[in-house]
Design a protein around this motif. Structure first.
Motif, PDB file in Angstrom:
ATOM      1  N   HIS A 169       0.825  -1.216   0.000  1.00 15.59           N
ATOM      2  CA  HIS A 169       0.000   0.000   0.000  1.00 15.59           C
ATOM      3  C   HIS A 169       0.854   1.260   0.000  1.00 15.59           C
ATOM      4  CE1 HIS A 169      -3.441   2.579   0.502  1.00 15.59           C
ATOM      5  NE2 HIS A 169      -2.909   3.136   1.576  1.00 15.59           N
TER       6      HIS A 169
ATOM      7  N   HIS B 108       1.059   5.478  -2.049  1.00 19.28           N
ATOM      8  CA  HIS B 108       0.568   6.469  -2.995  1.00 19.28           C
ATOM      9  C   HIS B 108       1.839   7.116  -3.535  1.00 19.28           C
ATOM     10  CE1 HIS B 108      -3.243   5.848  -0.894  1.00 19.28           C
ATOM     11  NE2 HIS B 108      -2.560   6.006   0.228  1.00 19.28           N
TER      12      HIS B 108
ATOM     13  N   HIS C   2      -9.135   1.794   1.098  1.00 14.89           N
ATOM     14  CA  HIS C   2      -8.736   2.015   2.486  1.00 14.89           C
ATOM     15  C   HIS C   2      -9.846   1.456   3.358  1.00 14.89           C
ATOM     16  CE1 HIS C   2      -6.283   5.377   0.706  1.00 14.89           C
ATOM     17  NE2 HIS C   2      -5.403   4.856   1.550  1.00 14.89           N
TER      18      HIS C   2
ATOM     19  N   HIS D  13      -4.821  -0.947   5.674  1.00 16.18           N
ATOM     20  CA  HIS D  13      -4.870  -0.592   7.103  1.00 16.18           C
ATOM     21  C   HIS D  13      -5.605  -1.620   7.953  1.00 16.18           C
ATOM     22  CE1 HIS D  13      -2.790   3.105   6.254  1.00 16.18           C
ATOM     23  NE2 HIS D  13      -3.683   3.397   5.316  1.00 16.18           N
TER      24      HIS D  13
ATOM     25  N   ASP E  29       2.440   2.931   3.091  1.00 13.57           N
ATOM     26  CA  ASP E  29       1.514   4.041   2.867  1.00 13.57           C
ATOM     27  C   ASP E  29       2.316   5.130   2.145  1.00 13.57           C
ATOM     28  OD1 ASP E  29      -0.855   5.398   2.761  1.00 13.57           O
ATOM     29  OD2 ASP E  29      -1.202   5.423   4.919  1.00 13.57           O
TER      30      ASP E  29
HETATM   31 ZN   LIG Z   1      -3.273   5.090   2.001  1.00 15.20          ZN
END
Ligand SMILES: [Zn+2]
Length: 731
Positions: free
Chosen positions: A352, A354, A501, A545, A596
């Protein structure tokens, strides 16, 4: 008289050879090269048997207790086997520890197996079909000993031990380095006698089907006592080194027949074949790349570890993982990466992130998620997200990931087609989700527009070798039911994954409870978002998460086959909470690790994610055994692959899987001393320790030199763009 041939790869040949002359079979190791010495009796000018190398395998250091098969294969020693051929009982007292001795059928097979605590295995087969046997051979052996005596060489002195069982101590050191020295003089004598009996009990027929001889063997032979000449045809003739004359001819390919044509007066000629890394095997399969490592952590189902080890790669796939010597015998590699001082392991899987958000790294720290999002990230994104920003940011992220050993990452952002383009250029593997969100964003004013954009993106990358396009509805609290369902329907239509998410903050849990009287996970279940389990075949869902989940939620995620991405650093930094990792693991949920986005981490270093996953679990549960090093490594490799639904392709080093692997140096002060590679990878290694990164069989970084990205340009571009970001948030 004795003649000797040698084939070798190390520098100790002459020493090996001098010793090998007197032995029936001997195994030694020089550095990383294993020598297998096989002697072939030649009686009255005829070679009686043709030794054939079948297997040379030093897959030692299988450290896991569940390697029972391999352990069993290794539990016989040459001494025992020869002894059995001798009719004597397998002597347990001859072994270091009281291990079970595998009974092996000796007929037609002379196996030399070294095993012990390091499970170093060498196996030979002598096809000894035949003709004559027994006493002649035994006589030959005896004559050989006599011959040896006349050489006035201590090592060749006959021994009175021929009638008794010799001590045969093959222990781990034998396998490692000084095997030959372990064969005592008594053993030589006894081994000869024993071998003679073995051969007598087997039909002896010379077979000429394979040659294991390399030209270097011929050269070495010349230096070590037997003369030969080579011509374009016919055979080789051998003679003892008495006159220096050559008596015959051969060509390299006709070696076996050459051996058969040997004409000698001696009763026994001992042919020694020492096989090492450079030794030539009859047919070596051409492949593109071999990576040789000090230790290879396969992360396969048995968590097999090879020390040393090698990974054979052809094109984009792993074709073999084995000992370097075995790989060298089986394959001819276009390129070899020598990482003999390094640990080789599967590339890390970041489940995960971005990627373009590296552009917001350090922009706003020390804030709770909603304040951080609403005050900084969303405004910055509104003003700066553009195809260019996404390209520049993704390039920077790709550089960081390649440099820190990540080979696959799951992403969710805007202009995901730009993310895909850069990811592909950089050579990384990506599961890339176009974000679907209810409010207007840079690449879509409405979710409908976002879905249309996503569909184009999917069509563009549907069958790409590196890119798996995905649909990424941001979260249950940022999308309404219709958008959530339209997202999964789109994914199912194309058989691509969904990324969302899930239950990241307590606030999300509160919202779900207030609006739907359910947890986020249960709400998504109630609307059919997770889909029936059968959909797992073509649609895999990754939930990032999963912090605020209860037992029932975990059961739902397990039942639906949802992959969960645990992001310990982001969760800690934003004080989001602690994901119940132990509960996920106990339930058998496909759990992976993620960083993340770099805005909430602040890096993409999966080594740090492993370390923090372990520490956080220990801290949160008060249990120091929670998420041990091996589990953390699992989460970052095969666990991550499972979480992404890609365990058949990546996550471990196994034949048939994609060649995604990294090498990690272990030479820093911080990593010294080294007792346990897995412990070091998780507890002290940093991304900067990665030396080489390979994805899909392509080398993206070698010895820290980037191959696919212009490092300086990537960093300069990012710095240039950072000016605009600063301006956008008024800093
Ligand atoms: Zn995220």
């Amino acid at each position: 008289m004795l003649g000797a041939f040698a084939l070798r790869s190390g520098s100790r040949l002459s020493r090996q050879l001098r010793r090998a002359i007197q032995t029936i079979a001997e195994v030694a190791e020089t550095g990383n090269d294993v020598f297998v010495l096989v002697e072939h009796p030649i009686d009255d000018g005829r070679v009686d048997l043709n030794g054939r190398m079948l297997l040379l395998d030093d897959r030692d250091t299988f450290r896991r207790s569940d390697d029972a098969d391999d352990a069993d294969r290794c539990r016989a020693g040459p001494a025992e086997e020869i002894e059995r051929g001798d009719g004597a009982p397998a002597g347990r007292e001859h072994r270091i520890d009281d291990q079970h001795v595998t009974r092996v059928e000796i007929r037609r097979q002379l196996r030399v197996v070294l095993r012990c605590d390091r499970r170093h295995l060498v196996a030979l087969q002598a096809d000894v079909p035949d003709a004559r046997a027994g006493h002649e051979l035994e006589d030959g052996v005896e004559h050989a000993e006599s011959g040896a005596k006349h050489r006035n060489d201590d090592d060749l002195r006959p021994h009175a031990a021929t009638g008794r069982r010799a001590e045969r101590r093959l222990d781990g050191d034998v396998a490692r380095r000084h095997a030959a020295q372990r064969f005592s003089r008594e053993q030589h004598a006894d081994a000869r006698r024993a071998a003679a009996k073995i051969f007598r009990s087997s039909p002896l027929v010379a077979q000429a089907d394979e040659s294991i001889v390399h030209e270097r063997m011929v050269d070495e032979t010349h230096r070590h006592g037997v003369h030969y000449t080579r011509r374009s045809s016919s055979g080789i003739r051998l003679r003892p080194d008495t006159t220096g004359e050559s008596e015959g001819t051969t060509n390299g390919d006709a070696w076996t027949s050459a051996i058969e044509s040997v004409s000698m007066r001696a009763n026994l000629v001992t042919i020694v074949a020492a096989v090492g890394v450079l030794a030539v095997q009859p047919v070596r399969t051409p492949i593109s790349l071999v990576v040789v490592g000090k230790t290879v952590l396969t992360q396969n189902i048995r968590r097999q570890v090879l020390s040393p080890g090698a990974v054979a790669i052809n094109g984009n796939a792993i074709v073999d993982v084995d000992a370097p010597t075995t790989i060298a015998l089986k394959y001819r590699a276009g390129e070899t990466i020598n990482a003999r001082d390094e640990i080789v392991l599967p590339g890390l899987v970041n489940t995960h992130t971005h990627a373009p958000m590296v552009m917001y790294r350090g922009l706003a720290d020390d804030l709770a998620l909603m304040e951080w999002l609403n005050k900084y990230i969303f405004p910055a994104e509104a003003k700066t997200v553009s195809p260019e920003m996404v390209r520049v940011g993704t390039r920077l992220a790709a550089l960081e990931m390649i440099e820190s050993g990540t080979t696959t990452y799951a992403d969710m952002y805007y202009f995901e087609e730009e993310v895909a383009r850069v990811t592909k250029e950089a050579g990384l593997r990506g599961v890339l989700g176009e974000t679907i969100i209810q409010f207007p964003v840079a690449d879509a004013k409405t979710p409908i527009e976002g879905l249309a954009r996503t569909e184009r993106f999917i069509k563009l990358y549907k069958d790409d070798a590196l890119i798996v396009p995905a649909v990424a509805p941001h979260a249950m609290y940022t999308n309404d039911k219709a958008t959530l369902l339209a997202s999964v329907q789109l994914a199912r239509r194309y058989g691509v994954p969904v990324i969302i998410h899930l239950a990241e903050t307590e606030n999300e849990l509160k919202t779900a409870r207030e609006k739907y009287q359910m947890t986020p996970t249960a709400y998504l279940e109630s609307i059919g978002f997770w889909g029936p389990p059968s959909d797992r075949q073509n649609t895999h869902t990754i939930a990032a998460h999963g912090v605020w989940v209860n037992d029932e939620d975990v059961a739902i995620l397990k039942r639906r086959g949802i992959g969960v991405s645990h992001n310990p650093e982001s969760n800690m930094k934003l004080s989001s909470g602690t994901a119940p990792v132990a509960m996920y693991l106990a339930a058998g949920v496909a759990l992976g690790l993620g960083t993340d986005g770099a805005a909430s981490n602040n890096d993409l270093d999966m080594f740090e994610a492993m370390r923090q996953a372990s520490f956080l679990a220990k801290h949160a549960t008060g249990d120091p055994t929670a998420v041990p090093a091996q589990t953390a490594l699992d989460l970052a490799t095969i666990g991550g692959a499972r979480a992404l639904g890609m365990e058949r392709l990546i996550g471990s080093l196994e034949p048939g899987k994609r060649a995604d692997l990294i090498t990690v140096s272990m030479n820093s002060a911080r990593q010294t001393p080294l007792y346990d590679a897995v412990s070091h990878l998780v507890y002290v290694t940093r991304g900067d320790d990665v030396r080489t990164t390979i994805v899909d069989g392509k080398v993206l970084m070698k010895d820290r030199q980037m191959k696919t990205l212009d490092r300086a340009a990537v960093i300069a571009d990012a710095n240039r763009l950072a000016g605009r970001v600063k301006e956008a948030v008024g800093r």
